[in-house]
Design an enzyme around this catalytic site. Structure first.
Site, PDB file in Angstrom:
ATOM      1  N   THR A 121     -38.404 -23.907 -51.663  1.00 36.16           N
ATOM      2  CA  THR A 121     -39.470 -24.497 -51.335  1.00 36.16           C
ATOM      3  C   THR A 121     -39.503 -24.286 -49.769  1.00 36.16           C
ATOM      4  OG1 THR A 121     -40.125 -26.810 -50.948  1.00 36.16           O
ATOM      5  CG2 THR A 121     -37.836 -26.612 -51.236  1.00 36.16           C
ATOM      6  N   ASP A 122     -40.988 -24.655 -49.322  1.00 34.73           N
ATOM      7  CA  ASP A 122     -41.173 -24.577 -48.051  1.00 34.73           C
ATOM      8  C   ASP A 122     -40.688 -25.396 -47.217  1.00 34.73           C
ATOM      9  OD1 ASP A 122     -42.905 -26.862 -48.550  1.00 34.73           O
ATOM     10  OD2 ASP A 122     -44.688 -26.102 -47.479  1.00 34.73           O
ATOM     11  N   GLU A 123     -39.978 -26.721 -47.892  1.00 34.66           N
ATOM     12  CA  GLU A 123     -39.247 -27.601 -47.164  1.00 34.66           C
ATOM     13  C   GLU A 123     -38.126 -27.179 -46.505  1.00 34.66           C
ATOM     14  OE1 GLU A 123     -39.608 -31.431 -48.740  1.00 34.66           O
ATOM     15  OE2 GLU A 123     -41.311 -30.974 -49.823  1.00 34.66           O
TER      16      GLU A 123
ATOM     17  N   TYR B 238     -33.304 -33.959 -49.856  1.00 32.67           N
ATOM     18  CA  TYR B 238     -33.781 -33.128 -51.027  1.00 32.67           C
ATOM     19  C   TYR B 238     -33.777 -31.635 -50.132  1.00 32.67           C
ATOM     20  CZ  TYR B 238     -37.627 -30.375 -53.010  1.00 32.67           C
ATOM     21  OH  TYR B 238     -38.220 -29.483 -53.575  1.00 32.67           O
TER      22      TYR B 238
ATOM     23  N   LYS C  92     -31.920 -28.163 -51.399  1.00 30.92           N
ATOM     24  CA  LYS C  92     -32.517 -26.964 -51.759  1.00 30.92           C
ATOM     25  C   LYS C  92     -32.096 -25.800 -50.828  1.00 30.92           C
ATOM     26  CE  LYS C  92     -35.400 -26.147 -54.556  1.00 30.92           C
ATOM     27  NZ  LYS C  92     -35.365 -25.515 -55.854  1.00 30.92           N
TER      28      LYS C  92
HETATM   29  P1  NAD Z   1     -39.697 -31.472 -61.658  1.00 33.09           P
HETATM   30  O1  NAD Z   1     -38.978 -32.561 -61.217  1.00 33.09           O
HETATM   31  O2  NAD Z   1     -40.959 -32.031 -62.373  1.00 33.09           O
HETATM   32  O3  NAD Z   1     -39.036 -30.770 -62.881  1.00 33.09           O
HETATM   33  C1  NAD Z   1     -37.511 -30.558 -62.758  1.00 33.09           C
HETATM   34  C2  NAD Z   1     -37.086 -30.305 -64.053  1.00 33.09           C
HETATM   35  O4  NAD Z   1     -35.619 -29.758 -63.931  1.00 33.09           O
HETATM   36  C3  NAD Z   1     -37.076 -31.183 -65.166  1.00 33.09           C
HETATM   37  O5  NAD Z   1     -37.543 -30.827 -66.265  1.00 33.09           O
HETATM   38  C4  NAD Z   1     -35.755 -31.690 -64.978  1.00 33.09           C
HETATM   39  O6  NAD Z   1     -35.189 -32.276 -66.546  1.00 33.09           O
HETATM   40  C5  NAD Z   1     -34.702 -30.489 -64.963  1.00 33.09           C
HETATM   41  N1  NAD Z   1     -33.403 -30.579 -64.306  1.00 33.09           N
HETATM   42  C6  NAD Z   1     -33.216 -31.367 -63.556  1.00 33.09           C
HETATM   43  N2  NAD Z   1     -31.972 -31.332 -63.346  1.00 33.09           N
HETATM   44  C7  NAD Z   1     -31.435 -30.551 -64.339  1.00 33.09           C
HETATM   45  C8  NAD Z   1     -30.099 -29.955 -64.458  1.00 33.09           C
HETATM   46  N3  NAD Z   1     -28.975 -30.512 -64.048  1.00 33.09           N
HETATM   47  N4  NAD Z   1     -29.782 -29.205 -65.782  1.00 33.09           N
HETATM   48  C9  NAD Z   1     -30.953 -28.701 -66.463  1.00 33.09           C
HETATM   49  N5  NAD Z   1     -32.318 -29.252 -66.004  1.00 33.09           N
HETATM   50  C10 NAD Z   1     -32.468 -30.082 -64.987  1.00 33.09           C
HETATM   51  O7  NAD Z   1     -40.133 -30.485 -60.563  1.00 33.09           O
HETATM   52  P2  NAD Z   1     -41.277 -29.467 -60.209  1.00 33.09           P
HETATM   53  O8  NAD Z   1     -42.071 -30.199 -59.295  1.00 33.09           O
HETATM   54  O9  NAD Z   1     -41.775 -29.051 -61.495  1.00 33.09           O
HETATM   55  O10 NAD Z   1     -40.373 -28.625 -59.400  1.00 33.09           O
HETATM   56  C11 NAD Z   1     -39.684 -27.362 -59.864  1.00 33.09           C
HETATM   57  C12 NAD Z   1     -39.119 -26.291 -59.098  1.00 33.09           C
HETATM   58  O11 NAD Z   1     -39.968 -26.268 -57.798  1.00 33.09           O
HETATM   59  C13 NAD Z   1     -37.956 -27.104 -58.079  1.00 33.09           C
HETATM   60  O12 NAD Z   1     -36.885 -26.218 -57.968  1.00 33.09           O
HETATM   61  C14 NAD Z   1     -38.663 -27.492 -56.773  1.00 33.09           C
HETATM   62  O13 NAD Z   1     -37.665 -27.710 -55.681  1.00 33.09           O
HETATM   63  C15 NAD Z   1     -39.469 -26.639 -56.509  1.00 33.09           C
HETATM   64  N6  NAD Z   1     -40.660 -26.557 -55.797  1.00 33.09           N
HETATM   65  C16 NAD Z   1     -41.620 -27.616 -56.209  1.00 33.09           C
HETATM   66  C17 NAD Z   1     -42.775 -27.905 -55.435  1.00 33.09           C
HETATM   67  C18 NAD Z   1     -43.669 -28.759 -55.705  1.00 33.09           C
HETATM   68  O14 NAD Z   1     -44.654 -28.920 -55.084  1.00 33.09           O
HETATM   69  N7  NAD Z   1     -43.487 -29.766 -56.793  1.00 33.09           N
HETATM   70  C19 NAD Z   1     -42.992 -27.196 -54.302  1.00 33.09           C
HETATM   71  C20 NAD Z   1     -42.214 -26.118 -54.018  1.00 33.09           C
HETATM   72  C21 NAD Z   1     -41.000 -25.842 -54.805  1.00 33.09           C
HETATM   73  P1  TYD Z   2     -44.883 -35.911 -52.073  1.00 34.00           P
HETATM   74  O1  TYD Z   2     -45.641 -35.815 -53.210  1.00 34.00           O
HETATM   75  O2  TYD Z   2     -43.749 -37.004 -51.995  1.00 34.00           O
HETATM   76  O3  TYD Z   2     -44.484 -34.417 -51.611  1.00 34.00           O
HETATM   77  P2  TYD Z   2     -43.472 -33.881 -50.458  1.00 34.00           P
HETATM   78  O4  TYD Z   2     -42.585 -35.151 -49.772  1.00 34.00           O
HETATM   79  O5  TYD Z   2     -42.380 -33.005 -51.134  1.00 34.00           O
HETATM   80  O6  TYD Z   2     -44.304 -33.086 -49.440  1.00 34.00           O
HETATM   81  O7  TYD Z   2     -45.513 -36.541 -50.639  1.00 34.00           O
HETATM   82  C1  TYD Z   2     -46.556 -35.706 -50.107  1.00 34.00           C
HETATM   83  C2  TYD Z   2     -47.179 -36.425 -48.860  1.00 34.00           C
HETATM   84  O8  TYD Z   2     -47.699 -37.748 -49.197  1.00 34.00           O
HETATM   85  C3  TYD Z   2     -45.820 -36.869 -47.807  1.00 34.00           C
HETATM   86  O9  TYD Z   2     -46.370 -36.447 -46.559  1.00 34.00           O
HETATM   87  C4  TYD Z   2     -45.660 -38.200 -48.206  1.00 34.00           C
HETATM   88  C5  TYD Z   2     -46.913 -38.940 -48.428  1.00 34.00           C
HETATM   89  N1  TYD Z   2     -46.775 -39.958 -49.504  1.00 34.00           N
HETATM   90  C6  TYD Z   2     -47.491 -41.160 -49.198  1.00 34.00           C
HETATM   91  O10 TYD Z   2     -48.241 -41.229 -47.909  1.00 34.00           O
HETATM   92  N2  TYD Z   2     -47.460 -42.145 -50.152  1.00 34.00           N
HETATM   93  C7  TYD Z   2     -46.667 -41.934 -51.250  1.00 34.00           C
HETATM   94  O11 TYD Z   2     -46.566 -43.066 -51.999  1.00 34.00           O
HETATM   95  C8  TYD Z   2     -46.072 -40.735 -51.633  1.00 34.00           C
HETATM   96  C9  TYD Z   2     -45.275 -40.639 -52.777  1.00 34.00           C
HETATM   97  C10 TYD Z   2     -46.116 -39.759 -50.733  1.00 34.00           C
END
Ligand code: NAD
Ligand code: TYD
Length: 347
Positions: free
Chosen positions: A131-133, A159, A163
């Site tokens: 992730t970019d985080e 988090y 990561k």
């Molecule tokens: P999500 O929480 O929707 O999905 C995570 C999945 O992982 C779920 O289906 C969960 O059941 C499974 N999981 C969790 N722990 C597990 C374990 N121990 N064994 C097997 N399965 C397990 O998350 P997402 O938003 O789909 O993110 C997917 C990936 O992308 C993550 O690695 C996250 O860090 C990365 N990512 C997400 C974003 C975003 O904006 N959502 C951006 C950049 C990177």
């Molecule tokens: P989020 O969707 O939790 O993603 P991330 O923290 O991984 O970037 O949050 C996106 C942005 O929105 C973050 O700056 C926090 C803000 N936020 C709120 O202001 N209110 C909320 O209830 C949530 C969940 C997030």
């Protein structure tokens, strides 16, 4: 090609499964997912009987489950994770277990399944979806500053620290054992099937329920939004064409402050600013994320095609308006207890 995908029942994983099955007629996918609160097989109901798809319920920490699946696979796309910053602040334990130790278990199983000590480059690629985080936070008022792949890594929340742990382990296994590993670092995603704890689905579904939207702090924190389909295409591109050992940033140059995002959602939903509820800030809240994705564009020819603002946001908002059964189901039960704990005393 047979992909072992971890975390495929979550938001990005379920979109990835559907995209790959449609775009690559010769690819099979095994989806290993333990189904935590964010894993949902309803996300995959369209493909559950697809001949090139198989679901296995299991934990990435469980070597006995993982090892035989790896024997059958040609490559791994690892995206299983605990993924929500606010939950990591409540309790970081599951984040360290899945995101750090789980990644180590997968890397070791993959190494053993490909022949042990020093692994040949032909042995099969492992993509770690980071992730970019992991780059920490950028200041406001310095638009020229973007995260590049050279930006030093820094985890500010439990988090992002977890990561980052997986990210540096993946690099270490490439360096030490010669394994064919690539890393992707993407900005914030939006799109269908995102768990409604994340800001966009939370705000849209709250507004449909006529509830206010909890905006953290001064609302000036900036995120760089990308449609999930663009992220999935980028992951597939890195799997197929990425250079071994390299990390690739993924982003769509769509920086929005949370206040701008909130107003855009309110406008699309026909609601007024009185629906904004300013609440206490998230502890340690990263100020700004912004991605320089020029490396993946120049080297691998990837371009985002579905992230142009505000059309992309509009299509995501529309999906939650049109698919209320999906999120109403998710928002019942245990989710209510989480919501009460997270937002109950924040006013
Ligand atoms: P999500 O929480 O929707 O999905 C995570 C999945 O992982 C779920 O289906 C969960 O059941 C499974 N999981 C969790 N722990 C597990 C374990 N121990 N064994 C097997 N399965 C397990 O998350 P997402 O938003 O789909 O993110 C997917 C990936 O992308 C993550 O690695 C996250 O860090 C990365 N990512 C997400 C974003 C975003 O904006 N959502 C951006 C950049 C990177
Ligand atoms: P989020 O969707 O939790 O993603 P991330 O923290 O991984 O970037 O949050 C996106 C942005 O929105 C973050 O700056 C926090 C803000 N936020 C709120 O202001 N209110 C909320 O209830 C949530 C969940 C997030």
């Amino acid at each position: 090609m047979h992909i072992l995908l971890t975390g495929g029942a979550g938001f990005i994983g379920s979109n990835f499964v559907k995209m790959v099955l449609a775009a690559r007629p010769n690819v099979r996918i095994t989806n290993l997912d333990v189904l935590t609160y964010s894993g949902n097989l309803e996300n995959l109901s369209d493909v559950q009987n697809h001949p090139r798809y198989r679901f296995v319920k299991g934990d990435i920490l469980d070597t006995a489950t993982v090892a035989p699946l790896m024997e059958e696979a040609d490559c791994v796309v690892h995206m299983a994770a605990e993924s929500h910053v606010d939950r990591s602040i409540m309790d970081s334990g599951p984040f360290i277990r899945t995101n750090v130790v789980g990644t180590q278990v997968l890397l070791d199983c993959w190494r053993r399944s490909r022949g042990g000590e020093r692994v040949s480059k032909q042995a099969g690629r492992f993509v770690y979806v980071s992730t970019d985080e992991v780059y920490g936070s950028l200041p406001l008022g310095r638009p020229e500053l973007l995260f590049t792949e050279q930006t030093p890594l820094k985890g500010n929340s439990p988090y992002s620290a977890s990561k980052l742990g997986g990210d540096v382990l993946a690099s270490a296994y490439h360096h030490t054992f010669g394994m064919d590993i690539c890393i992707t670092r993407c900005s914030n995603n939006h799109g269908p099937y995102q768990f409604p704890e994340k800001v966009i689905p939370l705000f849209v579904t709250n507004l449909i329920e006529n509830k206010q939207v909890p905006l953290y702090g001064d609302g000036q924190n900036v995120r760089d939004w990308l449609h999930v389909d663009d992220h999935c295409e980028a992951i597939l591109t890195v799997l197929e064409k990425g250079r071994s050992g390299e990390a690739y940033n993924i982003g769509g140059n769509n920086e929005k402050s949370n206040l701008e995002l909130t107003h855009a959602i309110l406008w699309l939903m026909g609601k007024g600013p009185e629906m904004i509820k300013p609440v206490a800030d998230r502890p340690g809240h990263d100020r700004r994320y912004a991605i320089d994705a020029s490396k993946i564009k120049a080297e691998l020819g990837w371009e985002p095609t579905r992230s142009a603002w505000p059309k992309a946001l509009e299509s995501t908002v529309r999906w939650y308006v049109d698919n209320q059964a999906w999120w109403r189901n998710v928002k019942s039960g245990a989710y209510r207890a989480y919501y009460e704990k997270q937002y109950g005393n924040r006013g």
